[in-house]
Design a protein around this motif. Structure first.
Motif, PDB file in Angstrom:
ATOM      1  N   ASN A   1       0.821  -1.180  -0.143  1.00  0.00           N
ATOM      2  CA  ASN A   1      -0.182  -0.314   0.184  1.00  0.00           C
ATOM      3  C   ASN A   1       0.964   1.236   0.045  1.00  0.00           C
ATOM      4  OD1 ASN A   1       0.527   0.685   2.854  1.00  0.00           O
ATOM      5  ND2 ASN A   1      -0.077  -1.417   2.896  1.00  0.00           N
ATOM      6  N   ALA A   2       0.120   2.299   0.016  1.00  0.00           N
ATOM      7  CA  ALA A   2       1.036   3.827  -0.128  1.00  0.00           C
ATOM      8  C   ALA A   2       2.013   3.736   0.906  1.00  0.00           C
ATOM      9  CB  ALA A   2       0.057   4.891  -0.053  1.00  0.00           C
ATOM     10  N   SER A   3       1.669   3.610   2.362  1.00  0.00           N
ATOM     11  CA  SER A   3       2.442   3.724   3.316  1.00  0.00           C
ATOM     12  C   SER A   3       3.887   2.829   3.218  1.00  0.00           C
ATOM     13  CB  SER A   3       1.913   3.964   4.626  1.00  0.00           C
ATOM     14  OG  SER A   3       1.328   2.745   4.816  1.00  0.00           O
ATOM     15  N   THR A   4       3.543   1.567   2.999  1.00  0.00           N
ATOM     16  CA  THR A   4       4.446   0.556   2.950  1.00  0.00           C
ATOM     17  C   THR A   4       5.316   0.637   1.897  1.00  0.00           C
ATOM     18  OG1 THR A   4       2.962  -1.105   4.011  1.00  0.00           O
ATOM     19  CG2 THR A   4       4.861  -1.994   2.764  1.00  0.00           C
ATOM     20  N   THR A   5       4.910   1.171   0.730  1.00  0.00           N
ATOM     21  CA  THR A   5       5.626   1.372  -0.542  1.00  0.00           C
ATOM     22  C   THR A   5       6.769   2.566  -0.219  1.00  0.00           C
ATOM     23  OG1 THR A   5       4.063   0.373  -2.154  1.00  0.00           O
ATOM     24  CG2 THR A   5       5.701   2.109  -3.095  1.00  0.00           C
ATOM     25  N   THR A   6       6.165   3.528   0.618  1.00  0.00           N
ATOM     26  CA  THR A   6       7.100   4.770   0.935  1.00  0.00           C
ATOM     27  C   THR A   6       8.112   4.211   1.980  1.00  0.00           C
ATOM     28  OG1 THR A   6       4.938   6.182   0.821  1.00  0.00           O
ATOM     29  CG2 THR A   6       6.759   6.912   2.180  1.00  0.00           C
ATOM     30  N   VAL A   7       7.669   3.043   2.962  1.00  0.00           N
ATOM     31  CA  VAL A   7       8.631   2.809   3.760  1.00  0.00           C
ATOM     32  C   VAL A   7      10.161   1.996   2.922  1.00  0.00           C
ATOM     33  CG1 VAL A   7       9.398   0.911   5.501  1.00  0.00           C
ATOM     34  CG2 VAL A   7       7.170   2.383   5.791  1.00  0.00           C
ATOM     35  N   ARG A   8       9.440   1.144   1.872  1.00  0.00           N
ATOM     36  CA  ARG A   8      10.280   0.576   1.134  1.00  0.00           C
ATOM     37  C   ARG A   8      11.149   1.376   0.437  1.00  0.00           C
ATOM     38  NH1 ARG A   8      10.373  -5.261  -0.250  1.00  0.00           N
ATOM     39  NH2 ARG A   8       9.110  -6.300   0.935  1.00  0.00           N
ATOM     40  N   GLY A   9      10.616   2.763  -0.198  1.00  0.00           N
ATOM     41  CA  GLY A   9      11.137   3.457  -0.761  1.00  0.00           C
ATOM     42  C   GLY A   9      12.591   4.339  -0.194  1.00  0.00           C
ATOM     43  N   VAL A  10      12.202   4.420   1.152  1.00  0.00           N
ATOM     44  CA  VAL A  10      13.325   5.192   2.008  1.00  0.00           C
ATOM     45  C   VAL A  10      14.219   4.099   2.403  1.00  0.00           C
ATOM     46  CG1 VAL A  10      13.602   6.305   4.225  1.00  0.00           C
ATOM     47  CG2 VAL A  10      11.715   6.973   2.781  1.00  0.00           C
ATOM     48  N   GLY A  11      13.585   2.860   2.655  1.00  0.00           N
ATOM     49  CA  GLY A  11      14.439   1.731   3.046  1.00  0.00           C
ATOM     50  C   GLY A  11      15.471   1.335   2.019  1.00  0.00           C
ATOM     51  N   SER A  12      15.174   1.563   0.734  1.00  0.00           N
ATOM     52  CA  SER A  12      15.954   1.184  -0.117  1.00  0.00           C
ATOM     53  C   SER A  12      17.394   2.022  -0.280  1.00  0.00           C
ATOM     54  CB  SER A  12      15.177   1.239  -1.735  1.00  0.00           C
ATOM     55  OG  SER A  12      15.225   2.644  -2.299  1.00  0.00           O
ATOM     56  N   THR A  13      17.568   3.050   0.219  1.00  0.00           N
ATOM     57  CA  THR A  13      18.418   4.049   0.177  1.00  0.00           C
ATOM     58  C   THR A  13      19.427   3.540   1.408  1.00  0.00           C
ATOM     59  OG1 THR A  13      17.664   5.613   1.677  1.00  0.00           O
ATOM     60  CG2 THR A  13      17.109   5.824  -0.488  1.00  0.00           C
ATOM     61  N   SER A  14      19.095   2.628   1.985  1.00  0.00           N
ATOM     62  CA  SER A  14      19.885   2.161   3.338  1.00  0.00           C
ATOM     63  C   SER A  14      19.705   3.328   4.338  1.00  0.00           C
ATOM     64  CB  SER A  14      21.219   1.870   3.162  1.00  0.00           C
ATOM     65  OG  SER A  14      21.378   0.890   2.292  1.00  0.00           O
ATOM     66  N   ALA A  15      18.762   3.811   4.413  1.00  0.00           N
ATOM     67  CA  ALA A  15      18.473   4.985   5.634  1.00  0.00           C
ATOM     68  C   ALA A  15      18.295   4.185   6.748  1.00  0.00           C
ATOM     69  CB  ALA A  15      17.263   5.890   5.325  1.00  0.00           C
ATOM     70  N   HIS A  16      18.369   5.272   8.049  1.00  0.00           N
ATOM     71  CA  HIS A  16      18.067   4.417   9.368  1.00  0.00           C
ATOM     72  C   HIS A  16      16.459   3.738   9.073  1.00  0.00           C
ATOM     73  CE1 HIS A  16      17.474   3.783  13.540  1.00  0.00           C
ATOM     74  NE2 HIS A  16      18.667   4.160  13.909  1.00  0.00           N
ATOM     75  N   PRO A  17      16.473   2.417   9.925  1.00  0.00           N
ATOM     76  CA  PRO A  17      15.086   1.959   9.783  1.00  0.00           C
ATOM     77  C   PRO A  17      13.937   2.624  10.339  1.00  0.00           C
ATOM     78  CG  PRO A  17      16.478   0.260  10.521  1.00  0.00           C
ATOM     79  CD  PRO A  17      17.476   1.574  10.417  1.00  0.00           C
ATOM     80  N   TYR A  18      14.305   3.472  11.262  1.00  0.00           N
ATOM     81  CA  TYR A  18      13.128   4.400  11.939  1.00  0.00           C
ATOM     82  C   TYR A  18      12.763   5.520  11.138  1.00  0.00           C
ATOM     83  CZ  TYR A  18      14.211   1.348  16.000  1.00  0.00           C
ATOM     84  OH  TYR A  18      14.275   0.202  16.953  1.00  0.00           O
TER      85      TYR A  18
END
Ligand code: CMC
Length: 422
Positions: free
Chosen positions: A233-250
């Protein structure tokens, strides 16, 4: 292996693309070589036809109205398992044994406590701040307090990181409420179960005993379970988008919180009650249904429609039953329910809604349950956040461990000016 042949009508060139089997649901065409073969990209507004990853966590059949977490139907989990067992299931892939549950549940209790510094952040917010704005900032601050446990190759480190954020989310959500009311930011109660502790943290007052009924704990627990995961969904896709850059998980989780806030997504639960209040009486329902159907009017019926479900949202079915159970025990606001029931009755038979497969979604019913639990409207979306955090974390972990995962970087169809010179 099955394949899909594409032919460019202009050049006459053909190429084959592998079709990958899914365990359940539609198979997918692997188009990663599309540009190399034909020099074109796909255009898919809202990415509704695009699979952005492979996942083992959640399966949705939108036509049947089916939702499975790690293979288990949501209705069975909501009825027979508590939310902490569901957290274990989503994070690890399996339900816990009795011994595993005892250790896991105790660990989760111990991780509820926030660093004192997190509490101080709340002093900076005005009382009028929306709880979602405070949640977003406080969870962002968690990444400043917890740098460790970020080694993706270590199960132990990632377990620590994920349990910590899931366990602290109810504490942070309760603090947003307590701050807005001017109440002291109390400690979580170690002797209470997850959902009971959250209700306690909302209600506890320095004087008097905090009464929490079993039916209230049961409802809150089921609500967390029903909101826990919902694939890309939109928020999970956003989480994966940010996560894909290796940003801090939080930092990735905070991005999910912000995406969830919108009224087309998690913010709909607050909007449903505001809309029912605005409609005001059963007599006004027809007028608002007409507005919802008018293509020149931006008004939409909140709590109706879904990008994936083209049938009754299975989460809504469970909640409808719970709401009816609560009605007798707690006295749900019957005027709002009357209006909601009338809207539902019309929408389920009206040609406009039927032909567009617009059924009630989870948010249509959760609002009236929160009302019955005495929870303020602005806290509805933070409660969605508490439930969904485990889903975001599980998706993030899956992504970090997927050798095929790449930085999220879609393309576009350029429609601006052609090349020009000064
Ligand atoms: N009321 C009236 N008409 C609607 C509604 C609605 N709630 N939802 C969709 N439509 C119409 C829309 O106008 C369009 O009509 P037409 O074909 O004549 O142009 C058609 O139905 C298809 O709509 P869409 O916008 O293309 O559908 P979508 O898949 O892009 O949007 C949605 C899904 C959830 C954003 C949308 O249904 C909506 O805005 N619903 C209200 C907000 C809401 O309840 N959101 C919570 C979703 S569930 C919680 C979660 O998982 O986040």
């Amino acid at each position: 292996m099955a394949s899909f042949t594409l032919t460019d009508n202009q050049s006459g060139k053909s190429a084959e693309f592998p079709v990958l089997d899914s365990v359940l649901g539609s198979n997918v065409i692997d188009i990663s070589k599309l540009h190399k073969e034909f020099g074109v990209y796909t255009l898919d507004n809202g990415l509704s036809m695009t699979g952005s990853c492979e996942s083992k966590i959640t399966y949705i059949d939108g036509n049947k109205g089916e939702l499975l977490y790690r293979g288990y139907p949501i209705e069975e989990l909501a009825e027979k398992k508590n939310y902490v067992e569901v957290i274990h299931l989503i994070l690890t892939g399996e339900l816990p044994s009795q011994e595993e549950y005892t250790v896991f549940e105790r660990d989760m209790r111990q991780k509820r406590f926030p660093h004192e510094g997190i509490k101080k952040i709340f002093n900076a917010f005005p009382d009028s701040a929306h709880p979602m704005a405070m949640m977003s900032s406080a969870v962002s601050a968690l990444s400043a307090f917890h740098h460790r446990h970020l080694d993706v190759s270590s199960d132990e480190e990632y377990r620590e990181m994920s349990q910590r954020v899931v366990a602290k989310m109810p504490t942070i959500a309760a603090y947003t409420f307590r701050h807005s009311m001017g109440y002291p930011l109390i400690f979580p109660d170690m002797d209470r179960y997850f959902s009971e502790n959250f209700l306690y943290m909302l209600r506890a007052f320095p004087t008097g005993k905090t009464e929490i009924k079993d039916v209230e704990i049961k409802c809150m627990d089921a609500i967390f379970t029903l909101h826990a995961e919902h694939e890309q969904n939109a928020s999970t896709t956003t989480v994966r988008g940010v996560g894909s850059t290796s940003a801090h998980p939080y930092a990735a989780i905070v991005a999910g919180i912000n995406a969830l806030w919108g009224k087309a997504h998690g913010g709909a639960n607050e909007s449903v009650i505001s809309q029912l209040e605005m409609i005001g009486s059963v007599e006004n329902v027809d007028k608002y249904i007409a507005k919802a159907k008018d293509s020149n009017d931006e008004f939409r019926l909140m709590g109706f429609g879904h990008r994936v479900y083209k049938n009754f949202d299975p989460r809504a079915k469970v909640l409808k039953k719970l709401r009816d159970e609560l009605r007798d025990e707690l006295g749900v606001n019957s005027k709002l329910i009357e209006i909601a029931n009338r809207i539902e009755e019309i929408a389920l038979t009206d040609e406009y809604f039927v032909s567009r497969n617009l059924y009630p979604n989870i948010d249509f019913y959760s609002g009236t349950i929160f009302e019955a639990l005495g929870i303020k409207k602005s806290m509805f979306t933070p409660i969605f956040v508490i439930g969904r955090t485990v889903g975001w974390v599980a998706q993030l972990i899956e992504q970090r461990r997927d050798p095929k995962a790449k930085i999220v970087r879609p393309r576009q169809r350029y429609i601006g000016p052609g090349k020009r010179h000064l």
